[in-house]
Write a protein that holds these residues in place. Structure first.
Motif, PDB file in Angstrom:
ATOM      1  N   ALA A  25     -21.900  15.488  25.501  1.00 48.54           N
ATOM      2  CA  ALA A  25     -22.434  16.522  24.606  1.00 48.54           C
ATOM      3  C   ALA A  25     -21.437  17.659  24.433  1.00 48.54           C
ATOM      4  CB  ALA A  25     -23.751  17.069  25.148  1.00 48.54           C
ATOM      5  N   GLU A  26     -21.591  18.416  23.345  1.00 49.99           N
ATOM      6  CA  GLU A  26     -20.755  19.581  23.117  1.00 49.99           C
ATOM      7  C   GLU A  26     -21.139  20.687  24.088  1.00 49.99           C
ATOM      8  OE1 GLU A  26     -22.863  18.165  21.016  1.00 49.99           O
ATOM      9  OE2 GLU A  26     -22.170  18.220  18.946  1.00 49.99           O
ATOM     10  N   THR A  27     -20.176  21.541  24.429  1.00 46.83           N
ATOM     11  CA  THR A  27     -20.408  22.614  25.394  1.00 46.83           C
ATOM     12  C   THR A  27     -21.471  23.590  24.893  1.00 46.83           C
ATOM     13  OG1 THR A  27     -18.121  22.442  26.146  1.00 46.83           O
ATOM     14  CG2 THR A  27     -19.312  24.454  26.720  1.00 46.83           C
ATOM     15  N   TYR A  28     -21.373  23.988  23.630  1.00 42.02           N
ATOM     16  CA  TYR A  28     -22.326  24.983  23.117  1.00 42.02           C
ATOM     17  C   TYR A  28     -23.741  24.414  23.075  1.00 42.02           C
ATOM     18  CZ  TYR A  28     -22.456  22.651  18.541  1.00 42.02           C
ATOM     19  OH  TYR A  28     -22.632  21.738  17.529  1.00 42.02           O
ATOM     20  N   ARG A  29     -23.868  23.103  22.849  1.00 45.48           N
ATOM     21  CA  ARG A  29     -25.198  22.481  22.836  1.00 45.48           C
ATOM     22  C   ARG A  29     -25.804  22.495  24.246  1.00 45.48           C
ATOM     23  NH1 ARG A  29     -27.446  18.889  19.309  1.00 45.48           N
ATOM     24  NH2 ARG A  29     -25.411  18.484  18.335  1.00 45.48           N
ATOM     25  N   VAL A  30     -24.982  22.238  25.250  1.00 47.16           N
ATOM     26  CA  VAL A  30     -25.466  22.249  26.634  1.00 47.16           C
ATOM     27  C   VAL A  30     -25.928  23.647  27.023  1.00 47.16           C
ATOM     28  CG1 VAL A  30     -24.846  21.836  29.034  1.00 47.16           C
ATOM     29  CG2 VAL A  30     -23.953  20.328  27.255  1.00 47.16           C
ATOM     30  N   GLU A  31     -25.126  24.654  26.721  1.00 45.49           N
ATOM     31  CA  GLU A  31     -25.501  26.030  27.058  1.00 45.49           C
ATOM     32  C   GLU A  31     -26.778  26.441  26.337  1.00 45.49           C
ATOM     33  OE1 GLU A  31     -22.323  28.724  26.400  1.00 45.49           O
ATOM     34  OE2 GLU A  31     -21.190  28.095  28.173  1.00 45.49           O
ATOM     35  N   ASP A  32     -26.887  26.086  25.076  1.00 45.16           N
ATOM     36  CA  ASP A  32     -28.079  26.446  24.305  1.00 45.16           C
ATOM     37  C   ASP A  32     -29.320  25.777  24.878  1.00 45.16           C
ATOM     38  OD1 ASP A  32     -29.327  27.587  21.762  1.00 45.16           O
ATOM     39  OD2 ASP A  32     -29.787  25.455  21.521  1.00 45.16           O
ATOM     40  N   THR A  33     -29.219  24.498  25.249  1.00 45.75           N
ATOM     41  CA  THR A  33     -30.354  23.778  25.816  1.00 45.75           C
ATOM     42  C   THR A  33     -30.778  24.390  27.138  1.00 45.75           C
ATOM     43  OG1 THR A  33     -29.682  21.706  24.756  1.00 45.75           O
ATOM     44  CG2 THR A  33     -31.161  21.538  26.640  1.00 45.75           C
ATOM     45  N   MET A  34     -29.798  24.714  27.990  1.00 42.62           N
ATOM     46  CA  MET A  34     -30.114  25.297  29.297  1.00 42.62           C
ATOM     47  C   MET A  34     -30.796  26.653  29.154  1.00 42.62           C
ATOM     48  SD  MET A  34     -26.661  24.304  31.442  1.00 42.62           S
ATOM     49  CE  MET A  34     -27.218  25.137  32.921  1.00 42.62           C
ATOM     50  N   MET A 209     -12.469  14.203  20.132  1.00 46.04           N
ATOM     51  CA  MET A 209     -11.806  15.037  19.128  1.00 46.04           C
ATOM     52  C   MET A 209     -12.825  15.853  18.341  1.00 46.04           C
ATOM     53  SD  MET A 209      -8.672  12.648  17.762  1.00 46.04           S
ATOM     54  CE  MET A 209      -9.672  11.214  17.379  1.00 46.04           C
ATOM     55  N   THR A 210     -13.949  15.221  17.986  1.00 44.45           N
ATOM     56  CA  THR A 210     -14.994  15.934  17.244  1.00 44.45           C
ATOM     57  C   THR A 210     -15.578  17.071  18.064  1.00 44.45           C
ATOM     58  OG1 THR A 210     -15.559  13.897  16.054  1.00 44.45           O
ATOM     59  CG2 THR A 210     -17.182  15.665  16.034  1.00 44.45           C
ATOM     60  N   ASN A 211     -15.888  16.796  19.334  1.00 43.77           N
ATOM     61  CA  ASN A 211     -16.455  17.830  20.201  1.00 43.77           C
ATOM     62  C   ASN A 211     -15.466  18.956  20.463  1.00 43.77           C
ATOM     63  OD1 ASN A 211     -18.808  16.408  20.333  1.00 43.77           O
ATOM     64  ND2 ASN A 211     -18.564  15.729  22.450  1.00 43.77           N
ATOM     65  N   ALA A 212     -14.184  18.605  20.573  1.00 41.48           N
ATOM     66  CA  ALA A 212     -13.167  19.637  20.791  1.00 41.48           C
ATOM     67  C   ALA A 212     -13.132  20.613  19.620  1.00 41.48           C
ATOM     68  CB  ALA A 212     -11.798  18.997  20.988  1.00 41.48           C
ATOM     69  N   VAL A 213     -13.165  20.081  18.403  1.00 39.50           N
ATOM     70  CA  VAL A 213     -13.139  20.935  17.212  1.00 39.50           C
ATOM     71  C   VAL A 213     -14.414  21.764  17.124  1.00 39.50           C
ATOM     72  CG1 VAL A 213     -13.082  20.935  14.699  1.00 39.50           C
ATOM     73  CG2 VAL A 213     -11.581  19.401  15.968  1.00 39.50           C
ATOM     74  N   ARG A 214     -15.556  21.154  17.385  1.00 40.84           N
ATOM     75  CA  ARG A 214     -16.827  21.869  17.283  1.00 40.84           C
ATOM     76  C   ARG A 214     -16.930  22.976  18.333  1.00 40.84           C
ATOM     77  NH1 ARG A 214     -21.892  17.977  16.226  1.00 40.84           N
ATOM     78  NH2 ARG A 214     -22.780  20.028  15.791  1.00 40.84           N
ATOM     79  N   MET A 217     -14.717  25.836  17.193  1.00 36.91           N
ATOM     80  CA  MET A 217     -15.358  26.575  16.110  1.00 36.91           C
ATOM     81  C   MET A 217     -16.518  27.429  16.616  1.00 36.91           C
ATOM     82  SD  MET A 217     -15.333  23.664  13.096  1.00 36.91           S
ATOM     83  CE  MET A 217     -16.132  24.742  11.917  1.00 36.91           C
ATOM     84  N   ALA A 218     -17.151  26.992  17.719  1.00 34.99           N
ATOM     85  CA  ALA A 218     -18.265  27.753  18.282  1.00 34.99           C
ATOM     86  C   ALA A 218     -17.801  28.848  19.228  1.00 34.99           C
ATOM     87  CB  ALA A 218     -19.216  26.810  19.020  1.00 34.99           C
ATOM     88  N   GLY A 219     -16.477  28.951  19.446  1.00 32.74           N
ATOM     89  CA  GLY A 219     -15.944  30.006  20.288  1.00 32.74           C
ATOM     90  C   GLY A 219     -15.728  29.623  21.739  1.00 32.74           C
ATOM     91  N   HIS A 220     -15.947  28.368  22.093  1.00 33.94           N
ATOM     92  CA  HIS A 220     -15.718  27.909  23.470  1.00 33.94           C
ATOM     93  C   HIS A 220     -14.288  27.379  23.562  1.00 33.94           C
ATOM     94  CE1 HIS A 220     -19.945  28.192  24.830  1.00 33.94           C
ATOM     95  NE2 HIS A 220     -20.216  27.947  23.566  1.00 33.94           N
ATOM     96  N   PHE A 221     -13.352  28.310  23.668  1.00 29.89           N
ATOM     97  CA  PHE A 221     -11.938  27.940  23.550  1.00 29.89           C
ATOM     98  C   PHE A 221     -11.445  27.122  24.743  1.00 29.89           C
ATOM     99  CE2 PHE A 221     -12.338  31.969  21.121  1.00 29.89           C
ATOM    100  CZ  PHE A 221     -12.110  31.426  19.872  1.00 29.89           C
ATOM    101  N   MET A 222     -11.858  27.471  25.963  1.00 33.43           N
ATOM    102  CA  MET A 222     -11.403  26.719  27.124  1.00 33.43           C
ATOM    103  C   MET A 222     -11.925  25.293  27.090  1.00 33.43           C
ATOM    104  SD  MET A 222     -11.590  29.444  30.278  1.00 33.43           S
ATOM    105  CE  MET A 222     -11.045  28.166  31.407  1.00 33.43           C
ATOM    106  N   ALA A 223     -13.204  25.120  26.788  1.00 33.34           N
ATOM    107  CA  ALA A 223     -13.782  23.781  26.723  1.00 33.34           C
ATOM    108  C   ALA A 223     -13.166  22.982  25.577  1.00 33.34           C
ATOM    109  CB  ALA A 223     -15.303  23.864  26.547  1.00 33.34           C
ATOM    110  N   GLY A 224     -12.967  23.658  24.430  1.00 30.12           N
ATOM    111  CA  GLY A 224     -12.371  22.972  23.289  1.00 30.12           C
ATOM    112  C   GLY A 224     -10.954  22.517  23.573  1.00 30.12           C
TER     113      GLY A 224
END
Length: 248
Positions: A25-34, A209-214, A217-224
């Protein structure tokens, strides 16, 4: 909430985040779900920090900060969807916290992957379709069918034994290159380039690659950046395996 309920809620939230990260999963999706799950339990001051290798979750001063590590990462979109469904039911108060934790434990323990032979067959069919999309010859379909399936089988078996992701991808690409070369040499195939491209398609890190870009774009630079580097190393391993075959 008492201390027991707080501990159970934290365990439940961390388990949900861990399953999602281990499933791609994308990092921002995990944080939002939690955070949504935490707010449903009246934890308004909760904070989560998610990276590809670990999750940090805190309730502020009321509870100690908890950390969980992410040791493995695969692509399992079905598990992500199931965790999202549990999160929605918990935030809508359709299920209790105990029921949500039990469901998440069941999701974590269950293997939703198809049998290896079906995965190999799917990879073979996908590789065959790619060579047609690349306007290749139908005469090359048998060769790329074999190359794509064998490549996925090699990467799955080698990774299960060595737990070294990039070595397994390098070895799988090497095998695909050898199959493509032999197919052209013995006139079973015609276009070496298209056979190789079709064969390695099941190994290409598209989701990474898709998750890295997303994430970027969501501002999670280290995870991206982390996911981008992982995708680059995977692509490098595939390219090195093919290059080794072509060089000889």
């Amino acid at each position: 909430m008492n201390i027991y309920d707080n501990e159970l809620a934290i365990d439940c939230i961390l388990l949900a985040g861990r399953i999602m990260m281990e499933s791609g999963a994308e990092t921002y999706r995990v944080e939002d779900t939690m955070l949504r799950m935490a707010h449903s339990q009246n934890m308004e001051n909760s904070q989560s920090y998610v990276t590809p290798t670990g999750i940090i979750f805190s309730l502020g001063r009321t509870q100690p900060t908890r950390i969980t590590s992410i040791s493995t990462r695969v692509t399992d979109l079905h598990k992500i969807a199931l965790v999202n469904n549990v999160s929605r039911k918990l935030t809508s108060h359709i299920i209790t916290l105990e029921q949500a934790y039990d469901e998440l434990q069941k999701i974590q323990k269950t293997n939703y992957f198809l049998p290896i032979l079906l995965q190999v067959l799917a990879a073979s069919i996908a590789s065959s379709c790619f060579i047609i999309l690349l306007k290749g010859s139908w005469l090359d379909v048998p060769a790329v069918f074999v190359a794509g399936g064998v490549g996925l089988y090699v990467v799955t078996v080698v990774h299960a034994k060595t737990r070294v992701k990039f070595f397994s991808e390098f070895l799988a690409a090497l095998v695909i290159g050898i199959i493509a070369f032999l197919a052209v040499k013995f006139e079973v195939g015609q276009d070496l380039d298209r056979i190789i491209i079709g064969g390695v398609m099941p190994l290409v890190p598209g989701l990474l690659m898709t998750n890295a870009v997303r994430d970027l774009m969501a501002g999670h630079f280290m995870a991206g950046m982390g996911k981008g580097v992982e995708a680059f190393l995977t692509a490098f391993a595939i390219g090195a395996g093919i290059a080794l075959v072509l060089s000889f």
